[in-house]
Design a protein around this motif. Structure first.
Motif, mmCIF file in Angstrom:
data_model
loop_
_atom_site.group_PDB
_atom_site.id
_atom_site.type_symbol
_atom_site.label_atom_id
_atom_site.label_comp_id
_atom_site.label_asym_id
_atom_site.label_seq_id
_atom_site.Cartn_x
_atom_site.Cartn_y
_atom_site.Cartn_z
ATOM 1 N N LEU A 177 0.687 9.643 2.322
ATOM 2 C CA LEU A 177 1.496 8.463 1.883
ATOM 3 C C LEU A 177 0.715 7.614 0.913
ATOM 4 O O LEU A 177 0.535 6.268 0.958
ATOM 5 N N GLY A 178 0.380 8.355 -0.123
ATOM 6 C CA GLY A 178 -0.291 7.706 -1.218
ATOM 7 C C GLY A 178 -1.820 7.220 -1.123
ATOM 8 O O GLY A 178 -2.186 6.636 -2.059
ATOM 9 N N ALA A 179 -2.389 7.869 -0.148
ATOM 10 C CA ALA A 179 -3.830 7.436 -0.062
ATOM 11 C C ALA A 179 -4.516 8.713 0.664
ATOM 12 O O ALA A 179 -3.866 9.344 1.699
ATOM 13 N N TYR A 180 -5.973 8.581 0.640
ATOM 14 C CA TYR A 180 -6.672 9.797 1.538
ATOM 15 C C TYR A 180 -6.755 9.329 2.926
ATOM 16 O O TYR A 180 -7.317 10.167 3.689
ATOM 17 N N GLY A 181 -6.461 8.082 3.415
ATOM 18 C CA GLY A 181 -6.659 7.577 4.601
ATOM 19 C C GLY A 181 -6.002 6.025 4.755
ATOM 20 O O GLY A 181 -5.771 5.556 3.839
ATOM 21 N N HIS A 195 -3.268 -4.332 8.261
ATOM 22 C CA HIS A 195 -3.391 -2.870 7.723
ATOM 23 C C HIS A 195 -4.009 -2.955 6.148
ATOM 24 O O HIS A 195 -3.573 -3.639 5.328
ATOM 25 N N VAL A 196 -5.083 -1.930 6.082
ATOM 26 C CA VAL A 196 -5.692 -1.913 4.920
ATOM 27 C C VAL A 196 -5.792 -0.440 4.354
ATOM 28 O O VAL A 196 -5.636 0.241 5.027
ATOM 29 N N HIS A 197 -6.345 -0.440 3.273
ATOM 30 C CA HIS A 197 -6.044 0.753 2.290
ATOM 31 C C HIS A 197 -7.515 1.130 1.586
ATOM 32 O O HIS A 197 -8.275 0.142 1.394
ATOM 33 N N PRO A 198 -7.638 2.389 1.282
ATOM 34 C CA PRO A 198 -9.005 2.602 0.826
ATOM 35 C C PRO A 198 -9.315 2.160 -0.615
ATOM 36 O O PRO A 198 -8.504 2.024 -1.350
ATOM 37 N N HIS A 199 -10.591 2.222 -1.051
ATOM 38 C CA HIS A 199 -10.891 1.841 -2.467
ATOM 39 C C HIS A 199 -10.356 3.088 -3.312
ATOM 40 O O HIS A 199 -10.257 4.052 -2.943
ATOM 41 N N GLY A 200 -9.937 2.749 -4.684
ATOM 42 C CA GLY A 200 -9.983 3.910 -5.644
ATOM 43 C C GLY A 200 -8.397 3.923 -5.930
ATOM 44 O O GLY A 200 -7.617 2.973 -5.345
ATOM 45 N N GLU A 201 -8.125 4.597 -6.884
ATOM 46 C CA GLU A 201 -6.872 4.962 -7.460
ATOM 47 C C GLU A 201 -5.906 5.548 -6.465
ATOM 48 O O GLU A 201 -6.500 6.394 -5.621
ATOM 49 N N SER A 209 -10.185 15.206 -1.288
ATOM 50 C CA SER A 209 -11.583 14.414 -1.336
ATOM 51 C C SER A 209 -12.191 14.463 0.013
ATOM 52 O O SER A 209 -11.628 15.317 0.930
ATOM 53 N N GLY A 210 -13.165 13.595 0.079
ATOM 54 C CA GLY A 210 -13.947 13.703 1.340
ATOM 55 C C GLY A 210 -15.560 14.055 1.143
ATOM 56 O O GLY A 210 -15.817 14.467 -0.049
ATOM 57 N N PRO A 211 -16.025 13.944 2.205
ATOM 58 C CA PRO A 211 -15.850 13.648 3.485
ATOM 59 C C PRO A 211 -15.800 12.016 3.712
ATOM 60 O O PRO A 211 -15.420 11.670 4.647
ATOM 61 N N GLU A 212 -15.965 11.165 2.761
ATOM 62 C CA GLU A 212 -16.146 9.880 2.843
ATOM 63 C C GLU A 212 -14.845 8.980 2.292
ATOM 64 O O GLU A 212 -14.444 9.484 1.153
ATOM 65 N N VAL A 213 -14.272 8.140 2.990
ATOM 66 C CA VAL A 213 -13.338 7.207 2.397
ATOM 67 C C VAL A 213 -13.677 5.947 2.744
ATOM 68 O O VAL A 213 -14.280 5.519 3.849
ATOM 69 N N ALA A 214 -13.592 4.873 1.789
ATOM 70 C CA ALA A 214 -14.037 3.374 2.200
ATOM 71 C C ALA A 214 -12.980 2.440 1.880
ATOM 72 O O ALA A 214 -12.236 2.794 1.188
ATOM 73 N N PHE A 215 -12.971 1.530 2.817
ATOM 74 C CA PHE A 215 -12.219 0.595 2.899
ATOM 75 C C PHE A 215 -12.608 -0.903 2.868
ATOM 76 O O PHE A 215 -13.810 -1.013 3.323
ATOM 77 N N GLU A 216 -11.776 -1.792 2.554
ATOM 78 C CA GLU A 216 -12.141 -3.161 2.285
ATOM 79 C C GLU A 216 -11.431 -3.930 3.446
ATOM 80 O O GLU A 216 -10.182 -3.771 3.301
ATOM 81 N N GLY A 223 -14.486 -11.562 16.912
ATOM 82 C CA GLY A 223 -13.990 -11.010 18.222
ATOM 83 C C GLY A 223 -14.178 -9.229 17.854
ATOM 84 O O GLY A 223 -14.800 -8.940 16.990
ATOM 85 N N ARG A 224 -13.359 -8.751 18.766
ATOM 86 C CA ARG A 224 -13.428 -7.177 18.987
ATOM 87 C C ARG A 224 -11.842 -6.678 18.120
ATOM 88 O O ARG A 224 -11.120 -7.408 18.508
ATOM 89 N N TYR A 225 -12.258 -5.686 17.571
ATOM 90 C CA TYR A 225 -11.067 -5.073 16.628
ATOM 91 C C TYR A 225 -11.054 -3.839 17.096
ATOM 92 O O TYR A 225 -12.083 -2.785 17.063
ATOM 93 N N LEU A 226 -9.641 -3.418 17.618
ATOM 94 C CA LEU A 226 -9.352 -1.625 17.638
ATOM 95 C C LEU A 226 -8.922 -1.005 16.341
ATOM 96 O O LEU A 226 -7.912 -1.499 15.784
ATOM 97 N N LEU A 227 -9.602 -0.221 15.995
ATOM 98 C CA LEU A 227 -9.086 0.441 14.724
ATOM 99 C C LEU A 227 -8.538 1.937 14.759
ATOM 100 O O LEU A 227 -9.174 2.638 15.612
ATOM 101 N N TYR A 228 -7.849 2.223 13.959
ATOM 102 C CA TYR A 228 -7.097 3.543 13.866
ATOM 103 C C TYR A 228 -7.165 4.190 12.508
ATOM 104 O O TYR A 228 -6.470 3.552 11.626
ATOM 105 N N LEU A 229 -7.551 5.181 12.240
ATOM 106 C CA LEU A 229 -7.648 5.818 11.103
ATOM 107 C C LEU A 229 -6.702 7.015 11.000
ATOM 108 O O LEU A 229 -6.788 8.006 11.742
ATOM 109 N N ASP A 230 -5.860 6.930 10.039
ATOM 110 C CA ASP A 230 -4.774 8.262 9.721
ATOM 111 C C ASP A 230 -5.349 8.894 8.720
ATOM 112 O O ASP A 230 -5.519 8.353 7.564
#
Length: 286
Positions: A177-181, A195-201, A209-216, A223-230
């Motif tokens: 969907l246009g991103a590495y994660g 809903h956030v998306h990774p750094h980079g073009e 790419s990999g093994p790392e993907v960075a998000f802002e 509080g507590r946040y539940l996160l899900y990475l596709d």
């Protein structure tokens, strides 16, 4: 809670049936676990008529996120729209309970992203699976994913995920969907949506790419946040779950890097099973 195209945070996105003159209507779904029917919905515009003109955002006109109110059963799928504006997708619930259904889309008339939601009740016995402690390591389909970085309420911070398999770094992450994660964050309790998306073009087809993907990420409240990475490897989409707490006021203001939390692996419960919707969409019944 949500992000616009520049990534700035707004408050309590995804908790309303209506916003900006648009309304989520006609939501139908199976009422019991195991029933095979369709999940359907319609987006009505300011004129009260079904919307049929949407901008493509991350390769789709509409992203459908479904999760039980305790954070279990996360699914990110993409229904089909007919000419009258009715969205539908084959559907079967694997878990009973109250499920929040989010529709994320960009009306062509405004060009601005909107996330609307409602709650669907699914009959059957269930036991809530609320997270007891933070979990920085998610395990899915043989992959281990660790998330580094801390959440600071009211501020932007970087979270970096690292994907490994059998202890080896995975360097074959594919564009999905246009991103590495893709990272979805839900505030525990009310499930406000970010809903956030990774750094980079945006990657090109065939790139890896990999093994790392960075998000802002910019959580608006403590509080507590539940996160899900596709993420996608070899044409298959996988979903890794995490649980993070925002830093305390003391840690945020001290100049320290924030609390250190031991990695606690979480993933699909044995016997629950996972499945993939048509087009590579992924269920996570953790």
């Amino acid at each position: 809670m949500g992000t616009d195209h520049q990534g700035s945070a707004t408050t309590d996105t995804g908790l309303s049936l209506a916003a900006g003159g648009y309304r989520l209507t006609g939501v139908t779904a199976p009422s019991q676990v195991g029933e095979e029917q369709e999940l359907t919905l319609t987006i009505e515009g300011p004129n009260g008529q079904p919307v049929t003109d949407f901008d493509v955002s991350h390769e789709k006109e509409l992203h459908l996120i479904v999760v039980r109110t305790d954070g279990a059963g996360f699914r990110h799928v993409h229904p089909q729209r007919d000419g009258q504006g009715l969205w539908s997708i084959p559907w079967q619930w694997s878990q009973a309970g109250s499920h929040r259904v989010y529709a994320e889309f960009v009306p062509t008339a405004t060009g601005e992203g909107i996330t609307l939601s409602t709650v669907v009740q699914v009959g059957g016995d269930f036991t809530p699976q609320l997270a007891e402690e933070p979990a920085r390591t998610g395990r899915t389909d043989g992959y281990d994913v660790e998330i580094e970085g801390d959440l600071a309420a009211g501020a932007s911070s970087t979270l970096t995920v690292r994907v490994t398999r059998d202890g080896e770094p995975v360097t074959t992450l594919e564009p999905y969907l246009g991103a590495y994660g893709h990272l979805v964050a839900l505030r525990e309790g009310d499930l406000a949506y970010l809903h956030v998306h990774p750094h980079g073009e945006e990657p090109q087809p065939g790139q890896a790419s990999g093994p790392e993907v960075a998000f802002e990420v910019s959580p608006p409240t403590p509080g507590r946040y539940l996160l899900y990475l596709d993420f996608q490897v070899d044409g298959e989409v996988h979903t890794a779950p995490f649980v993070l707490d925002t830093m305390t006021d003391h840690n945020t203001g001290s100049g320290d890097e924030g609390p250190t939390t031991d990695a606690v692996p979480i993933g699909t419960d044995p016997g629950d099973g996972t499945g993939h919707e048509e087009g590579g969409d992924h269920d996570h019944d953790g």
